[in-house]
Write a protein that holds these residues in place. Structure first.
Motif, PDB file in Angstrom:
ATOM      1  N   GLU A 217      27.864  76.477  14.942  1.00 30.64           N
ATOM      2  CA  GLU A 217      27.769  75.104  14.449  1.00 30.64           C
ATOM      3  C   GLU A 217      28.203  75.124  12.986  1.00 30.64           C
ATOM      4  O   GLU A 217      28.270  76.185  12.364  1.00 30.64           O
ATOM      5  N   ASP A 218      28.499  73.977  12.454  1.00 27.55           N
ATOM      6  CA  ASP A 218      28.972  73.853  11.059  1.00 27.55           C
ATOM      7  C   ASP A 218      30.175  74.767  10.796  1.00 27.55           C
ATOM      8  O   ASP A 218      30.197  75.523   9.811  1.00 27.55           O
ATOM      9  N   ILE A 219      31.161  74.721  11.657  1.00 28.24           N
ATOM     10  CA  ILE A 219      32.353  75.554  11.510  1.00 28.24           C
ATOM     11  C   ILE A 219      33.210  74.979  10.381  1.00 28.24           C
ATOM     12  O   ILE A 219      33.536  73.799  10.377  1.00 28.24           O
ATOM     13  N   ASN A 220      33.545  75.847   9.434  1.00 26.60           N
ATOM     14  CA  ASN A 220      34.290  75.393   8.261  1.00 26.60           C
ATOM     15  C   ASN A 220      35.605  76.175   8.155  1.00 26.60           C
ATOM     16  O   ASN A 220      35.603  77.381   7.895  1.00 26.60           O
ATOM     17  N   LEU A 221      36.707  75.488   8.379  1.00 31.09           N
ATOM     18  CA  LEU A 221      38.051  76.041   8.183  1.00 31.09           C
ATOM     19  C   LEU A 221      38.694  75.214   7.070  1.00 31.09           C
ATOM     20  O   LEU A 221      39.015  74.050   7.273  1.00 31.09           O
ATOM     21  N   PRO A 222      38.843  75.804   5.885  1.00 34.46           N
ATOM     22  CA  PRO A 222      39.391  75.035   4.766  1.00 34.46           C
ATOM     23  C   PRO A 222      40.800  74.506   5.073  1.00 34.46           C
ATOM     24  O   PRO A 222      41.597  75.154   5.754  1.00 34.46           O
ATOM     25  N   LEU A 223      41.088  73.338   4.559  1.00 32.48           N
ATOM     26  CA  LEU A 223      42.380  72.678   4.760  1.00 32.48           C
ATOM     27  C   LEU A 223      43.523  73.505   4.175  1.00 32.48           C
ATOM     28  O   LEU A 223      44.616  73.534   4.727  1.00 32.48           O
ATOM     29  N   LYS A 224      43.276  74.218   3.105  1.00 33.15           N
ATOM     30  CA  LYS A 224      44.335  75.027   2.466  1.00 33.15           C
ATOM     31  C   LYS A 224      44.841  76.124   3.401  1.00 33.15           C
ATOM     32  O   LYS A 224      45.980  76.552   3.297  1.00 33.15           O
ATOM     33  N   ASP A 225      43.961  76.570   4.347  1.00 34.58           N
ATOM     34  CA  ASP A 225      44.382  77.604   5.293  1.00 34.58           C
ATOM     35  C   ASP A 225      45.339  77.048   6.354  1.00 34.58           C
ATOM     36  O   ASP A 225      46.028  77.803   7.028  1.00 34.58           O
ATOM     37  N   LEU A 226      45.359  75.732   6.517  1.00 31.44           N
ATOM     38  CA  LEU A 226      46.226  75.105   7.517  1.00 31.44           C
ATOM     39  C   LEU A 226      47.555  74.614   6.922  1.00 31.44           C
ATOM     40  O   LEU A 226      48.398  74.096   7.640  1.00 31.44           O
ATOM     41  N   LEU A 227      47.753  74.757   5.605  1.00 31.04           N
ATOM     42  CA  LEU A 227      48.952  74.227   4.960  1.00 31.04           C
ATOM     43  C   LEU A 227      50.221  74.982   5.372  1.00 31.04           C
ATOM     44  O   LEU A 227      51.245  74.370   5.646  1.00 31.04           O
TER      45      LEU A 227
END
Length: 178
Positions: free
Chosen positions: A149-159
């Motif tokens: 739960e509360d999975i956090n994948l930063p947006l910068k990693d998807l750029l």
């Protein structure tokens, strides 16, 4: 034989009263004597019981002192058993957890670090994904697994479109790990 009664009626009454007094006096003496005998028997039995109690207390104290080492060993062993029981209750089969992680990981992803904090109930996954689609698929798989739960994948990693280095953090639901 002829009996002559030479006593007057008043003397007869006095004589009867004296007999009653003597009978009452003898009865009181018998009751007092009986009470005295019972009191003596009670004092003797109290003395015997006090001596028996003193011997029992002495024997019990000796037994306690003799068994103190055994009692200490038993207490130490009981505390170890309690600790082991707590460890067993909190046991998680982490090998199954890692099998699930490997099954939900897409083929084009490699991990550099998988860090689990049991106290914080958290996981940190660092690695490289060949493309953005594999990384989003990994995140979706983590969500659908029900273990996190509360999975956090930063947006910068998807750029970046290809060769995405990523760092995912999440909370682990420990109750679902068996």
């Amino acid at each position: 034989m002829i009996t002559i009664n030479l006593l007057s009626p008043s003397q007869k009454r006095e004589l009867k009263i004296k007999r009653v007094y003597v009978a009452v006096k003898e009865l009181i003496i018998l009751v007092l004597l009986f009470t005295l005998i019972i009191a003596i028997l009670l004092l003797i039995s109290k003395y015997v019981l006090d001596n028996s109690l003193a011997r029992l207390i002495e024997r019990n104290a000796y037994s306690i002192a003799e068994n103190r080492e055994v009692i200490n060993k038993i207490n130490t062993l009981n505390s170890k058993i309690i600790t082991v029981d707590k460890i067993q209750k909190d046991f998680k089969k982490w090998s199954n957890f890692f099998i699930i992680i490997s099954e939900i990981t897409p083929n084009n992803i490699s991990y550099d670090l998988v860090k689990i904090s049991y106290q914080d109930k958290s996981i940190e996954i660092k690695g490289v994904a060949k493309n953005r689609g594999d990384l989003t698929k990994l995140k979706d798989n983590l969500i659908s697994s029900g273990l996190f739960e509360d999975i956090n994948l930063p947006l910068k990693d998807l750029l970046a479109k290809d060769n995405n280095t990523f760092s995912i953090t999440a909370k682990i639901i420990l109750d679902k790990i068996k």
